[in-house]
Design a protein around this motif. Structure first.
Motif, mmCIF file in Angstrom:
data_model
loop_
_atom_site.group_PDB
_atom_site.id
_atom_site.type_symbol
_atom_site.label_atom_id
_atom_site.label_comp_id
_atom_site.label_asym_id
_atom_site.label_seq_id
_atom_site.Cartn_x
_atom_site.Cartn_y
_atom_site.Cartn_z
ATOM 1 N N MET A 1 0.846 -1.166 0.000
ATOM 2 C CA MET A 1 0.000 0.000 0.000
ATOM 3 C C MET A 1 0.896 1.235 0.000
ATOM 4 S SD MET A 1 -3.157 -1.172 2.376
ATOM 5 C CE MET A 1 -2.495 -2.551 3.280
ATOM 6 N N ASN A 2 1.092 1.754 -1.163
ATOM 7 C CA ASN A 2 2.021 2.862 -1.352
ATOM 8 C C ASN A 2 1.340 4.203 -1.149
ATOM 9 O OD1 ASN A 2 3.713 0.803 -2.303
ATOM 10 N ND2 ASN A 2 3.032 1.062 -4.391
ATOM 11 N N ASN A 3 2.159 5.203 -0.859
ATOM 12 C CA ASN A 3 1.679 6.584 -0.917
ATOM 13 C C ASN A 3 1.914 7.077 -2.317
ATOM 14 O OD1 ASN A 3 0.761 6.847 1.685
ATOM 15 N ND2 ASN A 3 2.740 7.491 2.480
ATOM 16 N N PRO A 4 1.108 7.910 -2.893
ATOM 17 C CA PRO A 4 -0.146 8.378 -2.320
ATOM 18 C C PRO A 4 -1.219 7.296 -2.364
ATOM 19 C CG PRO A 4 0.074 9.204 -4.551
ATOM 20 C CD PRO A 4 1.351 8.441 -4.234
ATOM 21 N N PHE A 5 -2.311 7.588 -1.708
ATOM 22 C CA PHE A 5 -3.429 6.649 -1.631
ATOM 23 C C PHE A 5 -3.875 6.285 -3.042
ATOM 24 C CE2 PHE A 5 -7.670 5.080 -0.817
ATOM 25 C CZ PHE A 5 -7.604 4.561 0.473
ATOM 26 N N PRO A 6 -3.990 4.995 -3.351
ATOM 27 C CA PRO A 6 -4.381 4.602 -4.712
ATOM 28 C C PRO A 6 -5.835 4.950 -5.018
ATOM 29 C CG PRO A 6 -4.276 2.684 -3.274
ATOM 30 C CD PRO A 6 -3.769 3.852 -2.470
ATOM 31 N N VAL A 7 -6.065 5.444 -6.214
ATOM 32 C CA VAL A 7 -7.415 5.741 -6.698
ATOM 33 C C VAL A 7 -7.762 4.668 -7.718
ATOM 34 C CG1 VAL A 7 -8.828 7.401 -7.979
ATOM 35 C CG2 VAL A 7 -7.171 8.211 -6.283
ATOM 36 N N ASP A 49 -18.737 10.222 15.409
ATOM 37 C CA ASP A 49 -18.756 8.794 15.076
ATOM 38 C C ASP A 49 -18.088 8.556 13.722
ATOM 39 O OD1 ASP A 49 -20.166 8.234 17.423
ATOM 40 O OD2 ASP A 49 -22.113 8.120 16.400
ATOM 41 N N VAL A 50 -18.371 9.418 12.752
ATOM 42 C CA VAL A 50 -17.775 9.284 11.420
ATOM 43 C C VAL A 50 -16.276 9.563 11.482
ATOM 44 C CG1 VAL A 50 -17.820 10.061 9.021
ATOM 45 C CG2 VAL A 50 -19.955 9.909 10.318
ATOM 46 N N TYR A 51 -15.874 10.562 12.255
ATOM 47 C CA TYR A 51 -14.440 10.845 12.410
ATOM 48 C C TYR A 51 -13.707 9.620 12.964
ATOM 49 C CZ TYR A 51 -15.318 15.882 11.692
ATOM 50 O OH TYR A 51 -15.663 17.109 11.191
ATOM 51 N N ASP A 52 -14.350 8.906 13.898
ATOM 52 C CA ASP A 52 -13.754 7.676 14.428
ATOM 53 C C ASP A 52 -13.609 6.621 13.326
ATOM 54 O OD1 ASP A 52 -13.619 8.822 16.950
ATOM 55 O OD2 ASP A 52 -15.390 7.756 17.723
ATOM 56 N N GLU A 53 -14.612 6.518 12.470
ATOM 57 C CA GLU A 53 -14.557 5.563 11.352
ATOM 58 C C GLU A 53 -13.425 5.935 10.393
ATOM 59 O OE1 GLU A 53 -16.405 2.203 9.139
ATOM 60 O OE2 GLU A 53 -16.240 2.817 11.234
ATOM 61 N N ILE A 54 -13.308 7.209 10.078
ATOM 62 C CA ILE A 54 -12.238 7.669 9.178
ATOM 63 C C ILE A 54 -10.876 7.413 9.829
ATOM 64 C CG2 ILE A 54 -11.203 9.715 8.113
ATOM 65 C CD1 ILE A 54 -14.128 10.777 7.753
ATOM 66 N N ALA A 55 -10.763 7.631 11.126
ATOM 67 C CA ALA A 55 -9.511 7.346 11.837
ATOM 68 C C ALA A 55 -9.164 5.862 11.752
ATOM 69 C CB ALA A 55 -9.605 7.802 13.294
ATOM 70 N N TRP A 56 -10.195 4.993 11.824
ATOM 71 C CA TRP A 56 -9.947 3.559 11.667
ATOM 72 C C TRP A 56 -9.440 3.266 10.260
ATOM 73 C CZ3 TRP A 56 -12.852 -0.206 8.781
ATOM 74 C CH2 TRP A 56 -12.384 -1.516 8.950
ATOM 75 N N TYR A 57 -10.058 3.869 9.234
ATOM 76 C CA TYR A 57 -9.571 3.686 7.864
ATOM 77 C C TYR A 57 -8.095 4.064 7.780
ATOM 78 C CZ TYR A 57 -14.506 3.741 6.151
ATOM 79 O OH TYR A 57 -15.840 3.497 5.908
ATOM 80 N N GLU A 58 -7.723 5.204 8.370
ATOM 81 C CA GLU A 58 -6.331 5.664 8.341
ATOM 82 C C GLU A 58 -5.415 4.693 9.072
ATOM 83 O OE1 GLU A 58 -6.783 9.551 10.078
ATOM 84 O OE2 GLU A 58 -7.493 10.437 8.186
ATOM 85 N N SER A 59 -5.876 4.152 10.205
ATOM 86 C CA SER A 59 -5.032 3.261 11.011
ATOM 87 C C SER A 59 -4.760 1.932 10.312
ATOM 88 C CB SER A 59 -5.663 3.018 12.388
ATOM 89 O OG SER A 59 -6.771 2.141 12.309
ATOM 90 N N ILE A 60 -5.741 1.394 9.595
ATOM 91 C CA ILE A 60 -5.489 0.105 8.943
ATOM 92 C C ILE A 60 -4.506 0.264 7.786
ATOM 93 C CG2 ILE A 60 -7.624 -0.985 9.743
ATOM 94 C CD1 ILE A 60 -8.807 -0.584 6.920
ATOM 95 N N VAL A 61 -4.520 1.410 7.131
ATOM 96 C CA VAL A 61 -3.516 1.668 6.086
ATOM 97 C C VAL A 61 -2.143 1.792 6.732
ATOM 98 C CG1 VAL A 61 -2.707 3.321 4.350
ATOM 99 C CG2 VAL A 61 -5.121 2.694 4.432
#
Length: 182
Positions: A1-7, A49-61
Motif C-alpha cells: 500500500m504505497n503513498n499516495p493513496f491509490p485511486v 462517530d464518522v471521524y472515528d470511522e475515518i480514523a480507523w480507515y487511516e489506522s489500517i492503512v
C-alpha cells in the motif's frame, strides 16, 4: 500500500481516500439503520462517530492491515459508501473484504462494480491469493453479491463475533486469485 493513496476508476465510479471533508456525506448512510444492520454497528449518531470511522480507515492503512476506499459516482464527489480490505495477513496472502452502500444506490450494480474493482486491485497490486467475506446469514443481498463476484461459501462460523450485545453467526465466503484469472 504505497503513498499516495491509490485511486481506482471504473466505468461509473471513482474509489478514493475519504477525509474529514466527507464526514457529512458518510453520516447520511452510516446513520441509516438499514445500511448498518448487518455490519455489527449501531447507527452513527454524530460527525464524531464518522471521524472515528475515518480514523480507523487511516489506522489500517498505516498498520498495513487493510485499506478502505470511499465510493463516489463520477462527476459527483459525494461519498456514497465504502469498500476495502481489513484484517489483512500479508504473510498468508489473504484479507477480508467489506463494503456498505447508501440505500439510494442499492440494486443499481454500484456495490458489484466497486467490489469487483477492489478484489481485482487486491489480486493485482497487493499480492493476495485469497480474499474472504464474512456475512451474516440474514444478509441475503450481500451473499448474492459476493456469489456473483465469484466467491464461494465455505461454511458457517458459529458465534464468530460479539457485536451490538449479541453473538453473530457468519458465513465464510472466499475467492481465490486463480478463479478470477480466467
Amino acid at each position: 500500500m504505497n503513498n499516495p493513496f491509490p485511486v481506482i476508476e471504473t466505468k461509473r465510479l471513482i474509489l478514493r481516500e475519504v477525509t474529514k471533508a466527507d464526514a457529512e456525506d458518510m453520516l447520511l448512510y452510516l446513520s441509516d439503520p438499514e445500511v448498518v444492520k448487518h455490519m455489527g454497528l449501531e447507527p452513527f449518531q454524530s460527525i464524531e462517530d464518522v471521524y472515528d470511522e475515518i480514523a480507523w480507515y487511516e489506522s489500517i492503512v498505516k498498520n498495513g492491515t487493510g485499506i478502505r476506499w470511499g465510493i463516489t459516482v463520477k462527476d459527483d464527489n459525494r461519498v456514497i459508501g465504502s469498500c476495502g480490505f481489513l484484517n489483512r495477513v500479508s504473510k498468508h496472502y489473504r484479507s477480508e473484504v467489506g463494503f456498505e452502500l447508501s440505500k439510494e444506490y442499492w440494486g443499481k450494480g454500484v456495490a458489484r462494480e466497486a467490489l469487483e474493482a477492489v478484489v481485482k486491485y487486491g489480486f493485482q497490486h497487493l499480492e493476495m491469493e485469497r480474499i474472504e467475506a464474512l456475512i451474516e446469514p440474514a444478509n441475503l443481498p450481500s451473499q448474492r453479491l459476493v456469489e456473483r463476484c465469484g466467491f464461494q461459501r465455505e461454511g458457517l462460523l458459529r458465534h464468530y463475533e460479539y457485536t451490538c450485545g449479541k453473538f453473530d453467526d457468519l458465513y465464510m465466503y472466499s475467492v481465490l486469485k486463480e478463479v478470477l484469472q480466467d
